[in-house]
Motif scaffolding. Sequence first.
Motif, PDB file in Angstrom:
ATOM      1  N   ASP A 331      24.491  35.586 -10.255  1.00  9.06           N
ATOM      2  CA  ASP A 331      25.405  36.703 -10.459  1.00  9.06           C
ATOM      3  C   ASP A 331      24.829  37.721 -11.446  1.00  9.06           C
ATOM      4  N   MET A 332      24.137  37.249 -12.483  1.00 10.72           N
ATOM      5  CA  MET A 332      23.564  38.171 -13.450  1.00 10.72           C
ATOM      6  C   MET A 332      22.495  39.049 -12.793  1.00 10.72           C
ATOM      7  N   ALA A 333      21.685  38.455 -11.912  1.00  6.27           N
ATOM      8  CA  ALA A 333      20.656  39.240 -11.226  1.00  6.27           C
ATOM      9  C   ALA A 333      21.280  40.282 -10.311  1.00  6.27           C
ATOM     10  N   VAL A 334      22.363  39.921  -9.616  1.00  4.20           N
ATOM     11  CA  VAL A 334      23.019  40.885  -8.717  1.00  4.20           C
ATOM     12  C   VAL A 334      23.568  42.067  -9.516  1.00  4.20           C
ATOM     13  N   TRP A 335      24.216  41.791 -10.660  1.00  4.66           N
ATOM     14  CA  TRP A 335      24.738  42.896 -11.465  1.00  4.66           C
ATOM     15  C   TRP A 335      23.610  43.713 -12.088  1.00  4.66           C
ATOM     16  N   LYS A 336      22.492  43.065 -12.375  1.00  7.28           N
ATOM     17  CA  LYS A 336      21.337  43.811 -12.890  1.00  7.28           C
ATOM     18  C   LYS A 336      20.852  44.804 -11.842  1.00  7.28           C
ATOM     19  N   ALA A 337      20.835  44.361 -10.574  1.00 10.25           N
ATOM     20  CA  ALA A 337      20.453  45.277  -9.490  1.00 10.25           C
ATOM     21  C   ALA A 337      21.465  46.410  -9.362  1.00 10.25           C
ATOM     22  N   GLU A 338      22.752  46.087  -9.458  1.00 11.71           N
ATOM     23  CA  GLU A 338      23.783  47.123  -9.367  1.00 11.71           C
ATOM     24  C   GLU A 338      23.635  48.137 -10.497  1.00 11.71           C
ATOM     25  N   ALA A 339      23.136  47.664 -11.659  1.00 16.22           N
ATOM     26  CA  ALA A 339      22.955  48.561 -12.804  1.00 16.22           C
ATOM     27  C   ALA A 339      21.715  49.430 -12.665  1.00 16.22           C
ATOM     28  N   VAL A 342      16.537  47.226 -10.131  1.00 18.58           N
ATOM     29  CA  VAL A 342      16.416  46.467  -8.883  1.00 18.58           C
ATOM     30  C   VAL A 342      15.154  45.603  -8.877  1.00 18.58           C
ATOM     31  N   ALA A 343      14.052  46.113  -9.372  1.00 17.95           N
ATOM     32  CA  ALA A 343      12.794  45.366  -9.324  1.00 17.95           C
ATOM     33  C   ALA A 343      12.902  44.051 -10.108  1.00 17.95           C
ATOM     34  N   SER A 344      13.429  44.116 -11.331  1.00 17.22           N
ATOM     35  CA  SER A 344      13.572  42.895 -12.125  1.00 17.22           C
ATOM     36  C   SER A 344      14.553  41.928 -11.463  1.00 17.22           C
ATOM     37  N   ALA A 345      15.632  42.487 -10.906  1.00 17.09           N
ATOM     38  CA  ALA A 345      16.628  41.632 -10.250  1.00 17.09           C
ATOM     39  C   ALA A 345      16.023  40.896  -9.062  1.00 17.09           C
ATOM     40  N   VAL A 346      15.212  41.602  -8.255  1.00 17.07           N
ATOM     41  CA  VAL A 346      14.587  40.967  -7.084  1.00 17.07           C
ATOM     42  C   VAL A 346      13.657  39.843  -7.533  1.00 17.07           C
ATOM     43  N   GLY A 361      17.542  22.463  -0.528  1.00 17.53           N
ATOM     44  CA  GLY A 361      17.163  22.618   0.866  1.00 17.53           C
ATOM     45  C   GLY A 361      17.341  24.059   1.328  1.00 17.53           C
ATOM     46  N   PRO A 362      16.620  24.481   2.370  1.00 21.28           N
ATOM     47  CA  PRO A 362      16.646  25.880   2.819  1.00 21.28           C
ATOM     48  C   PRO A 362      17.954  26.295   3.465  1.00 21.28           C
ATOM     49  N   HIS A 363      18.777  25.331   3.904  1.00 24.24           N
ATOM     50  CA  HIS A 363      19.987  25.672   4.634  1.00 24.24           C
ATOM     51  C   HIS A 363      21.257  25.467   3.814  1.00 24.24           C
ATOM     52  N   ALA A 364      21.123  25.099   2.564  1.00 21.72           N
ATOM     53  CA  ALA A 364      22.302  24.906   1.711  1.00 21.72           C
ATOM     54  C   ALA A 364      23.019  26.238   1.509  1.00 21.72           C
ATOM     55  N   HIS A 365      24.311  26.171   1.248  1.00 23.40           N
ATOM     56  CA  HIS A 365      25.106  27.400   1.140  1.00 23.40           C
ATOM     57  C   HIS A 365      24.613  28.292  -0.001  1.00 23.40           C
ATOM     58  N   ASN A 366      24.396  27.710  -1.185  1.00 25.71           N
ATOM     59  CA  ASN A 366      23.940  28.518  -2.324  1.00 25.71           C
ATOM     60  C   ASN A 366      22.566  29.121  -2.057  1.00 25.71           C
ATOM     61  N   THR A 367      21.710  28.366  -1.378  1.00 19.80           N
ATOM     62  CA  THR A 367      20.391  28.895  -1.015  1.00 19.80           C
ATOM     63  C   THR A 367      20.541  30.105  -0.106  1.00 19.80           C
ATOM     64  N   SER A 368      21.429  30.012   0.871  1.00 20.30           N
ATOM     65  CA  SER A 368      21.646  31.113   1.813  1.00 20.30           C
ATOM     66  C   SER A 368      22.185  32.352   1.104  1.00 20.30           C
ATOM     67  N   LEU A 369      23.093  32.158   0.126  1.00 21.10           N
ATOM     68  CA  LEU A 369      23.625  33.295  -0.624  1.00 21.10           C
ATOM     69  C   LEU A 369      22.525  34.031  -1.386  1.00 21.10           C
ATOM     70  N   THR A 370      21.669  33.253  -2.055  1.00 24.25           N
ATOM     71  CA  THR A 370      20.588  33.890  -2.814  1.00 24.25           C
ATOM     72  C   THR A 370      19.597  34.574  -1.883  1.00 24.25           C
ATOM     73  N   ARG A 371      19.271  33.946  -0.734  1.00 28.84           N
ATOM     74  CA  ARG A 371      18.347  34.570   0.228  1.00 28.84           C
ATOM     75  C   ARG A 371      18.914  35.902   0.729  1.00 28.84           C
ATOM     76  N   GLU A 373      20.912  37.968  -0.887  1.00 27.78           N
ATOM     77  CA  GLU A 373      20.774  38.988  -1.925  1.00 27.78           C
ATOM     78  C   GLU A 373      19.321  39.439  -2.079  1.00 27.78           C
ATOM     79  N   VAL A 374      18.384  38.514  -1.925  1.00 30.51           N
ATOM     80  CA  VAL A 374      16.961  38.895  -1.986  1.00 30.51           C
ATOM     81  C   VAL A 374      16.660  39.916  -0.896  1.00 30.51           C
TER      82      VAL A 374
END
Length: 383
Positions: A331-339, A342-346, A361-371, A373-374
């Motif tokens: 969440d901190m990285a996403v808000w950093k991008a919104e601010a 973007v480069a540091s957040a990515v 694992g690559p298919h876990a829910h949290n993994t998918s959320l972060t992918r 946003e990337v």
Amino acid sequence: MSSDENNSRRLTSEGAAYAVELRRIVDEYLAAGGGSQKVLAGLLHVSEPTLSRYLSGERVAPLEKVTALQHVLMSVGLALDESEAARLMRLAARAHEASGAPSVKLRYLEGEFGRLKQMHMAALIDLNTAREQLVSVKAGRDEALLRFGNADIELQELGDRIRGLGRALETAREDARAAEMGREQRAALLEENEARLTSLQSYSQSLEVELERQKGEAHQLRADVARLKSEARTDEVVTRWAFYRAFTVPTTQRALDAGYRGDYAEAVAILGSVIEDWDPDHSEAFSLRYNLAMWRGRSGDPAGAVSEFERLLSIWSPESLGGYYGMVRHDMAVWKAEAGDVASAVAELIELLAEREKADGPHAHNTSLTRREVNRWKAALQA
């Protein structure tokens, strides 16, 4: 399919957060050797497809199933700690409130009303205990003061919550009337809901009468407390306790109410004024600071959200946060991008994605959320 069913299957952000937490808890249970999802569904007395809908957010899991899940976890030595259980119940409450389905909201309100009834009885017991302790001042004067104060304030807060619940019950009845469904089914359901709501409202009114009586007794007890304070010279203890209970807790509740109804600027202003009064060791301290950060971002201050998250990480170590450490970094990285950074957040999101793919694992829910946003912020960089 009825309008009520459509509403219950609409995936809200609150419902998604609730489902994510349930999925995390169930995945940990299964990974620890708890058997299959089918076996767990049997222990919860639901079908496997129904459990899958709970975990995907397609349906909002009832509170009694959350309670049953906690009992299953306790039976195998995987009981949730106090903060996890409190967070799960808060997410459940928000998901039911946001579902928009009259029957879902009604079931939740009935369960919450029953819980408040139990709390009310416990508060009455505390008040009676405090009264008995005041009779024997020499044996436990300071303890009687504190216990009376707790019972008195809890009764006042409970009275406010019961009146609010009465209004919510009336709204639920209006929503149930307006829901589209077959004529015969609607008539039967309305009749049933009317009877249940009438009974609940009658009990709510009786509670209010009882609370008024208790307030009269509390007034007399406050006079006794004032006298005992003078005799025992407990001014400092009582003042510190009274400020926390009479100001910090109610002010924090007003901030939470504002945030949950979407008034993020008001929530930030109120919560920010009392957040430092909360001891980091308190079970609610982490969730309050996390909400403050998220609401600051949603109020239009993404840079402020990043600062709040950095403050949070300066208080709690990654080890103490456990599974929530990755959520905070995400969440901190996403808000950093919104601010605008973007480069540091990515770069931070890519690092987190690699850790989650390795751990979950690559298919876990949290993994998918972060992918997701990337990819989103990479595309923003290239645009």
